[in-house]
Design a protein around this motif. Structure first.
Motif, mmCIF file in Angstrom:
data_model
loop_
_atom_site.group_PDB
_atom_site.id
_atom_site.type_symbol
_atom_site.label_atom_id
_atom_site.label_comp_id
_atom_site.label_asym_id
_atom_site.label_seq_id
_atom_site.Cartn_x
_atom_site.Cartn_y
_atom_site.Cartn_z
ATOM 1 N N THR A 188 62.947 -32.406 -6.374
ATOM 2 C CA THR A 188 63.997 -31.940 -8.189
ATOM 3 C C THR A 188 65.446 -30.910 -7.401
ATOM 4 O OG1 THR A 188 62.028 -32.035 -9.738
ATOM 5 C CG2 THR A 188 63.784 -30.511 -9.903
ATOM 6 N N ALA A 189 66.530 -31.086 -7.681
ATOM 7 C CA ALA A 189 67.282 -30.376 -7.875
ATOM 8 C C ALA A 189 68.442 -29.756 -8.403
ATOM 9 C CB ALA A 189 67.821 -30.630 -6.469
ATOM 10 N N LYS B 108 55.598 -31.973 -19.172
ATOM 11 C CA LYS B 108 55.667 -30.593 -17.870
ATOM 12 C C LYS B 108 57.030 -30.445 -17.965
ATOM 13 C CE LYS B 108 55.410 -30.653 -13.380
ATOM 14 N NZ LYS B 108 55.138 -30.671 -12.223
ATOM 15 N N PHE C 254 64.555 -32.469 -19.588
ATOM 16 C CA PHE C 254 64.117 -33.475 -19.126
ATOM 17 C C PHE C 254 62.201 -33.449 -18.159
ATOM 18 C CE2 PHE C 254 63.432 -35.368 -14.218
ATOM 19 C CZ PHE C 254 63.184 -36.675 -14.364
ATOM 20 N N THR D 50 74.537 -37.209 -12.984
ATOM 21 C CA THR D 50 72.423 -37.333 -12.974
ATOM 22 C C THR D 50 72.588 -38.245 -12.299
ATOM 23 O OG1 THR D 50 72.741 -36.427 -15.341
ATOM 24 C CG2 THR D 50 70.920 -38.161 -14.735
ATOM 25 N N SER E 237 63.160 -27.643 -6.124
ATOM 26 C CA SER E 237 61.922 -27.222 -6.590
ATOM 27 C C SER E 237 61.043 -28.546 -6.368
ATOM 28 C CB SER E 237 61.449 -26.862 -8.217
ATOM 29 O OG SER E 237 63.003 -27.927 -9.323
ATOM 30 N N VAL E 238 59.850 -28.868 -6.356
ATOM 31 C CA VAL E 238 58.842 -29.471 -6.542
ATOM 32 C C VAL E 238 58.304 -30.189 -7.774
ATOM 33 C CG1 VAL E 238 56.658 -30.523 -5.100
ATOM 34 C CG2 VAL E 238 58.245 -29.072 -3.318
ATOM 35 N N THR E 239 58.283 -30.585 -8.752
ATOM 36 C CA THR E 239 58.016 -30.800 -9.699
ATOM 37 C C THR E 239 56.960 -32.164 -10.494
ATOM 38 O OG1 THR E 239 59.946 -31.757 -11.188
ATOM 39 C CG2 THR E 239 59.628 -29.254 -10.758
ATOM 40 N N VAL E 240 57.185 -33.205 -9.210
ATOM 41 C CA VAL E 240 56.964 -34.684 -9.715
ATOM 42 C C VAL E 240 55.862 -34.929 -8.944
ATOM 43 C CG1 VAL E 240 57.561 -37.420 -8.358
ATOM 44 C CG2 VAL E 240 59.644 -35.285 -9.348
ATOM 45 N N ALA F 111 61.433 -38.467 -9.322
ATOM 46 C CA ALA F 111 61.420 -39.680 -10.780
ATOM 47 C C ALA F 111 61.462 -39.755 -11.777
ATOM 48 C CB ALA F 111 59.222 -39.272 -10.091
ATOM 49 N N ALA F 112 61.310 -40.730 -12.440
ATOM 50 C CA ALA F 112 61.639 -40.314 -13.528
ATOM 51 C C ALA F 112 61.346 -41.554 -14.860
ATOM 52 C CB ALA F 112 63.054 -40.695 -14.819
ATOM 53 N N CYS F 113 60.254 -41.497 -15.291
ATOM 54 C CA CYS F 113 59.479 -42.386 -16.430
ATOM 55 C C CYS F 113 60.357 -43.205 -16.985
ATOM 56 C CB CYS F 113 58.181 -41.526 -17.174
ATOM 57 S SG CYS F 113 58.857 -41.053 -18.049
ATOM 58 N N TYR F 114 61.441 -43.328 -17.821
ATOM 59 C CA TYR F 114 62.504 -44.389 -18.293
ATOM 60 C C TYR F 114 63.102 -45.069 -17.127
ATOM 61 C CZ TYR F 114 65.509 -40.394 -17.797
ATOM 62 O OH TYR F 114 66.072 -39.237 -17.225
ATOM 63 N N CYS G 173 61.520 -42.746 -22.008
ATOM 64 C CA CYS G 173 60.484 -42.704 -22.222
ATOM 65 C C CYS G 173 60.501 -44.318 -21.624
ATOM 66 C CB CYS G 173 59.365 -42.263 -22.757
ATOM 67 S SG CYS G 173 58.921 -43.688 -24.805
ATOM 68 N N ASP H 251 72.450 -33.310 -11.280
ATOM 69 C CA ASP H 251 70.894 -33.341 -11.401
ATOM 70 C C ASP H 251 70.275 -34.039 -10.801
ATOM 71 O OD1 ASP H 251 72.012 -34.202 -14.226
ATOM 72 O OD2 ASP H 251 69.722 -34.465 -13.971
ATOM 73 N N ASN H 252 69.260 -34.142 -10.066
ATOM 74 C CA ASN H 252 68.887 -35.329 -9.284
ATOM 75 C C ASN H 252 67.160 -34.842 -9.234
ATOM 76 O OD1 ASN H 252 70.083 -34.712 -5.666
ATOM 77 N ND2 ASN H 252 70.318 -36.242 -7.659
ATOM 78 N N CYS H 253 65.558 -35.840 -9.495
ATOM 79 C CA CYS H 253 64.637 -36.039 -9.157
ATOM 80 C C CYS H 253 64.085 -36.887 -9.018
ATOM 81 C CB CYS H 253 64.097 -35.717 -10.803
ATOM 82 S SG CYS H 253 62.228 -35.434 -11.047
ATOM 83 N N ARG I 118 68.894 -40.000 -11.028
ATOM 84 C CA ARG I 118 67.238 -40.185 -11.552
ATOM 85 C C ARG I 118 66.241 -40.702 -10.756
ATOM 86 N NH1 ARG I 118 66.923 -36.899 -17.328
ATOM 87 N NH2 ARG I 118 68.162 -34.847 -16.085
#
Lengths: 341, 341, 341, 341
Positions: free
Chosen positions: D213-214, A145, A245, D152, D198-201, D233-236, B265, D229-231, D154
Motif C-alpha cells: 500500500t502506498a 480494516k 478504502f 488511483t 505500508s503493509v495492509t494487505v 488488493a481491492a475487494c471490489y 464491495c 494511491d496504490n494498493c 488498486r
C-alpha cells in the motif's frame, strides 16, 4: 427551551441565527452582540424574533436567562471569549479554530475542565449527510480494516489577501476542516504528517507568506494512510469529496448540486456544478451541529465535538506547516513535545 | 406577517404546520382545527408556537386576524371548506385534489372569481428543486420545440385497501400529480389521453375496482406527446423521474437519496435507494409552496398554482379513467362537454 | 472453420466482413457479391483476406465450399435470397427485417422448415452487453414478476427522404428493433399495441406518409405493459436506454460513450455524448451475433434469433401501423388472422 | 504487411498474439518462441494462423522476413533480448519495464541510438480510451495550467509471494504504470518524490521486503503536484481512476464495467463492479499500442513510447523506493547523479 446568545454578527453569526430560528427546536436566540451592530443587523435580528441586539457582549454574559453562547467573533477572540463565557457559567459553542496558539487552546481546555460546562467546536462537516454516511459505514464495519483515506477539498475562490495574512495559513484556516474529517471518518489519531505546498492560484498569496495548493499525507495510528488535496480555487465550484478504502470495501462521496438535472445536448451530457460554497453546501450541517449542541445541554450528554477535537487539528496543522518549511515528514509527537502535551 | 389557520391536523396538516414554522418567514400559524383534536396534537402545536387548537374550524373563519387558511382535511371536505373559507374573506391554500366531482370544482372556481381572494392548490412537486430545474430549462429555451415528455412515478408501497376505495381511483389520487407535472413542465394543455391499466401489485386493489399499474399517453396542444408510467409499489422506494426531450436537447431528472455515498464491495458498486416517500422527498417543496402562497398574498400577485390548475388534472384523470373503461383514446374536450366547460 | 459468403457490400456488408475477419474465430469470408462491385470494394475485400469478389451472387450459391450466407442486400431482396440460399443448401444469416410482407416471411419459414438449415435474423441488439445484462438479470429472477418495460430509442439523425419512402415506415424500419427488444428482455409475447405517432422532426417525413416520433404501448402475455418512445432525431446522439421493472427490482441501462471522462468547468460537469450511431454503438454486437450464428452451425444447435423471431416484430409493427391509422388499440391476433397465422 | 515475431508465450505473449491477429491490420505474427513451448501453445498459435512455433528465439532473429519483435519474456530478459534484437536489425516492442537496473536500460538506449531501429515500451495505459481522453483534454487546453494530478491504482488481488520477491518491488512493478501516467497525462517531468508505504494487505509481502500500500507525492517541473494511491488488493476489483485539475477545469475518469446496467432493489441501487483486472480492462489498449508500433514502422515515424519513456519511470520508482527507505523526499536528480545521467 434553551435561550442562547450569539457573539459576532458577521457571516457565520447570521448563519447560526437563521438556522437556530428555523431548525433548532429546543433553543431560541435571545441576544446577539457585535461591536459593529447596525440598523441592518438589528432589522434582521428582529425579523427572526431575536429579542435583543447590543454592541456589548457582556450583556449576554450577565444575562442569567441565557444558558449558552455561540462565539462567532474573529478567530483571535475565540479563546478569550470562550474562557470568559465558561467562567460566566455559560455553555459554549465556539467556531473553529479555538485559536492558532496551542497554549491558548490549552487554557480553554483547562477552563472547560474546571467549570464542567459544555464546550463544542464548530466543525460543521461532521454533521453533513454525505460525510456522515461514510462515518456510519465505517462504524458499521462495512469498510473493514482501513487502508487509505482520501479527501479532496477545493474552494471556489480564494479569500482576500488581507484575510490570507491573518488566516494563520492554509493549514489552520482551510485544511483544518480536512484534518478534522480524517479524525472523524477514521476514528483514529494522526501520528505523522508530510505536506507538499505550492502557489498555483495567486502569486500574491505566496508574497503574503502562504501557499494556496497542497497535498498532505498523514499516517494514522490505526495503520491507515490519509491523503488530502487542497486548492484555494476551483473554477467549477466547491469540491468536497472523500473516500475511505479498506479490506471490505470503499465508501466514497461526491459533490451535491442544486438539482440532479442533466442536460443532453450537442455539447455533451451536462450536469450542474457543485453548490457554490460552504454556506450553500453545509446549510443543513450548520443547523445540525447547533441542534446537537443544544441536545447535549438539554440531556446533559457530551458534545459531539469537544475541546480536544478542537485542539488536535491545530496540532496537525502546525505539523503540516513545519513539514512544508523543513521539507520533511513531521511527527505530531514533535509538536506535542513543544507544548508540553 | 400573515396569520394563517390550518384545518385538518392529519399527516399533511402536520407537514404544513412544521414547515411554516421553520421556513415561511412571513407567516405564522395562529390556529389549527381538527374534529379529532387531542392532547398529542395540542402538545405538538404548542411546541411549534401555534397559539390555539380547536375542534371547531369556525373559530378560524370567525377570527378576523387570520388572513389565510390551509385546507388539509379529507378530500370530500376540500370544496365545501374552500367555498366557506373564501366567503369568510380568507385566502385559501387547498390540498389536492379540489374535488373528484368537476361540478364542485366549478363552484369553487366561481367563488374564487366572485370573492377575488387568492386560491392555491397543493401541487407540491412544482416546487421541488429537480422538477423546477426541468421547467427552468424549458422556459430558457434549452429544450427547443418539445417532442417527448416522460414521467415515472412509482410509490414505495400501496395505500390501504380502505383508502383505495375512497381515493377516487389511481388517476385522481396518484397520477393527478403527474398530470399536473405534464402541464407544468410543458406549459401546454393536454388534448387527448390513452391509458392502459393493470393490477400487478395486489389483487385486492383490483377487487376494490381500481388498478395499481398504468401507462398513460397524452397528446399535448404544443405537438408533443407525454407518457407517464405509474405503479403503486416499487421495492426500491419512491421513484420520481422525468424528462423533457426536444429539438435542442433533453433535460432529465433522477431520484434524490439521503446521501450520495457509494459503497464499492464484492457485491457491486452500491448507491443508496431513493428517499422513502413523498414526505421525505418533497419536504422542502411543501415549504416552498406555502412560502409562495404567502408571498402572493403579501405582494398581491397571482398564486403559482391557481384554481384552474386544480381543475385541469381532474379532467385529465377522468379522461384516463374513461380510456381504461372503454379501451380507447379519449379527448379532454369530451370530458369538458360533459360538464359544460 | 466455416467458409461464408456475403451478399451485399453496402454499409452492413462491410460491418460483417470486418467483424468476421477480426472476431469470428471459426469462420472466414470466402466470397463477397454485389451487383455494384467496384475497385474500392475489391481493395477493401482483399485487405481483409477475402478470396473472391463478384457481381453475381450465384457464385456463392454454387460454391460447395461455402456453407453459410449472410444476406446484406436491400430489404426487398431478403426473402427471395433467403429462400434461394436455403434451397442451395446454405445456412442463412439474414439482416432484419426478413420482409415487410408477412406472406413472404411465411414462405421463408416454410423453406427453413423444409430444408432444416440454420436461419438467423440480424437483431443485433440482443448481443449488446447492456441489453444482455438486463436479460440476464430477468432470467436470474432478479426482477421478479415483470410489471413495466421501458425502451427509449432515438436516432441521432433522420434517414434521407428517399430511404423513408422505401423503409416500410418507422415501425418496420426502426421500432422493429425495439419490438424485438421487448420480446427478448421480457421473454414474453405481445398481445396488443397502441401507438401514438407524430411528425416533429421533419415535415417532409410526414409528406412521405410516415411519422418520425412515436410512443407505443404494448400489452404482454405475462401481464406486463411495455412502452417504447422513438424519435428519428436527437441532437445529443443515439439514445438507447431500457429498463425492466418488476416486483423484485428494476434493471436499467443507459448509453455508452467513447470514454467515461467527465470535465468539470465553469459551464458545468460535462460528460461525453452517447456513441454516435449504431455502427459505433453496436460494433461488438454485430461481431457477437455472427459468432453465435457460426457456433450454431458448428455445434448444430438452434440459432439464437430464429425465423419466428424475425416474423413476430413485423406483426407487431403492422399492428402499430394500424393503430396509428385507426387511432385505437390493435390486437396482434387481428393481424395474425389477416394472414391466416 | 509487417511480419513480427513474439518472444515469450506467457500471459502477455498470448494477449499480443490474439490482438495482433484480431486488430492489427498491417501486421501478422509469423513466429512465436518460448523455451517452454508445448502442444497447447502450438495449437493456440495455429488457431491464430501463426506460421511457426519454436523453443529457440534465435529463429526469430535469424529470419530476414521478420521485421519486428515483441519481447514478452520475463523482466530480466527484457534488456539483453532488446539489445540482441536491435543488433539483429529488428524493430523492438518491449514489455515494461526495460530493466530494474538503470545501467542496463542505458545500454539499451545506446543500442537504440546506434542501430536507429524503432523501440517501444509496453506502457499500455497510454492507449486506453479513458486515460487518452484526459490527455486529449489537457492537450486541447481545457485544463489550463495544471495544479493537481491524482491517480488511483488498486489491483483486485495481490500477486504470489514468489512473484513479489522477483518483482523489483511495488514501485518498479505496479506503480511504474502510474509514474508513466503522470508523465503522459501532464506532459511534464517528475522532479521529486515522497512515498509513504505500508503493509495492509498481507504480512507475507512485508516479510518479502516489499510494501503493498502506498501514497506517493510527486513534484513536477510544470509546477503541478501529483499524488498516486496504490494498493495490491481491492475487494471490489481493479480500481483505475485519474484526474487532472487545473485553472480551467478538472477532467476525471472512473472505472469501466462489463455493462452499465443498474439494479435497483431493496438492498440499494447497484451497479456492476469494475472489470476484473488488466487483461479485461486494457484489452483494447494492448491492441492499440501494437497497432501504433506497427504504424511507426510502416510510416517511419517515432514510436509513441520510446526508450527514454521506459527509463524515466524506473528512475522515479528508484526515488520512491529510496524515499520509503530513508523516510524523506528524494529528488530525481539524486538518482540520475548515481547513474551518471
Amino acid at each position: 427551551m434553551i435561550k442562547v446568545g450569539i457573539i459576532g454578527a458577521g457571516r457565520i453569526g447570521h448563519v447560526h441565527g437563521e438556522s437556530i430560528s428555523k431548525f433548532v427546536k429546543n433553543a431560541t436566540v435571545k441576544t446577539i452582540a457585535d461591536p459593529f451592530m447596525n440598523e441592518k443587523t438589528e432589522a434582521w435580528a428582529k425579523s427572526l424574533g431575536i429579542e435583543k441586539t447590543t454592541k456589548d457582549y457582556h450583556e449576554i454574559f450577565n444575562d442569567p436567562e441565557i444558558e449558552a453562547v455561540l462565539i462567532c467573533a474573529s478567530t483571535d477572540q475565540h479563546s478569550p471569549l470562550s474562557i470568559e463565557a465558561l467562567r460566566a457559567g455559560k455553555h459554549v459553542f465556539c467556531e473553529k479554530p479555538i485559536d492558532h496558539d496551542v497554549n491558548k487552546i490549552k487554557e480553554v481546555l483547562d477552563v472547560v475542565k474546571e467549570t464542567g460546562k459544555k464546550y463544542q467546536v464548530g466543525f460543521n462537516r461532521r454533521f453533513d449527510h454525505n460525510f456522515k454516511a461514510i462515518r456510519d459505514a465505517v462504524v458499521a464495519g462495512k469498510v473493514g480494516k482501513q487502508q487509505i483515506i482520501k479527501i479532496t477539498s477545493r474552494d471556489p475562490e480564494p479569500p482576500s489577501i488581507d484575510y490570507v495574512k491573518i488566516s494563520g495559513g492554509i493549514f489552520l484556516d482551510m485544511t483544518i476542516h480536512d484534518f478534522d474529517m480524517v479524525r472523524y471518518l477514521s476514528g483514529a489519531e494522526v501520528e505523522e504528517v508530510y505536506a507538499e505546498g505550492s502557489v498555483t492560484v495567486d502569486p500574491e498569496i505566496g508574497k503574503a507568506g502562504d501557499i494556496d495548493t497542497a497535498i498532505i499525507t498523514l499516517k494514522l495510528d490505526n495503520g491507515a494512510t490519509a491523503v488530502i488535496d487542497n486548492c484555494r480555487a476551483a473554477c467549477y465550484g466547491y469540491d468536497q469529496r472523500a473516500e475511505v478504502f479498506g479490506t471490505k470495501g470503499c465508501v466514497a462521496i461526491s459533490n451535491d448540486s442544486d438539482s440532479n438535472a442533466v442536460y443532453s445536448c450537442k455539447d455533451g451530457v451536462i450536469a450542474e456544478k457543485p453548490m457554490f460554497f460552504f454556506l450553500e453546501r453545509y446549510m443543513m450541517a450548520y443547523a445540525n451541529e447547533v441542534n446537537q449542541f443544544v441536545e447535549a445541554i438539554v440531556n446533559d450528554t457530551p458534545t459531539p465535538v469537544n475541546a480536544n477535537d478542537g485542539l488536535q487539528p491545530v496540532l496537525i496543522g502546525l505539523a503540516a506547516k513545519k513539514s512544508v518549511e523543513e521539507h520533511r515528514p513531521v511527527k505530531i509527537a514533535e509538536i506535542r513535545a513543544q507544548y508540553g502535551l
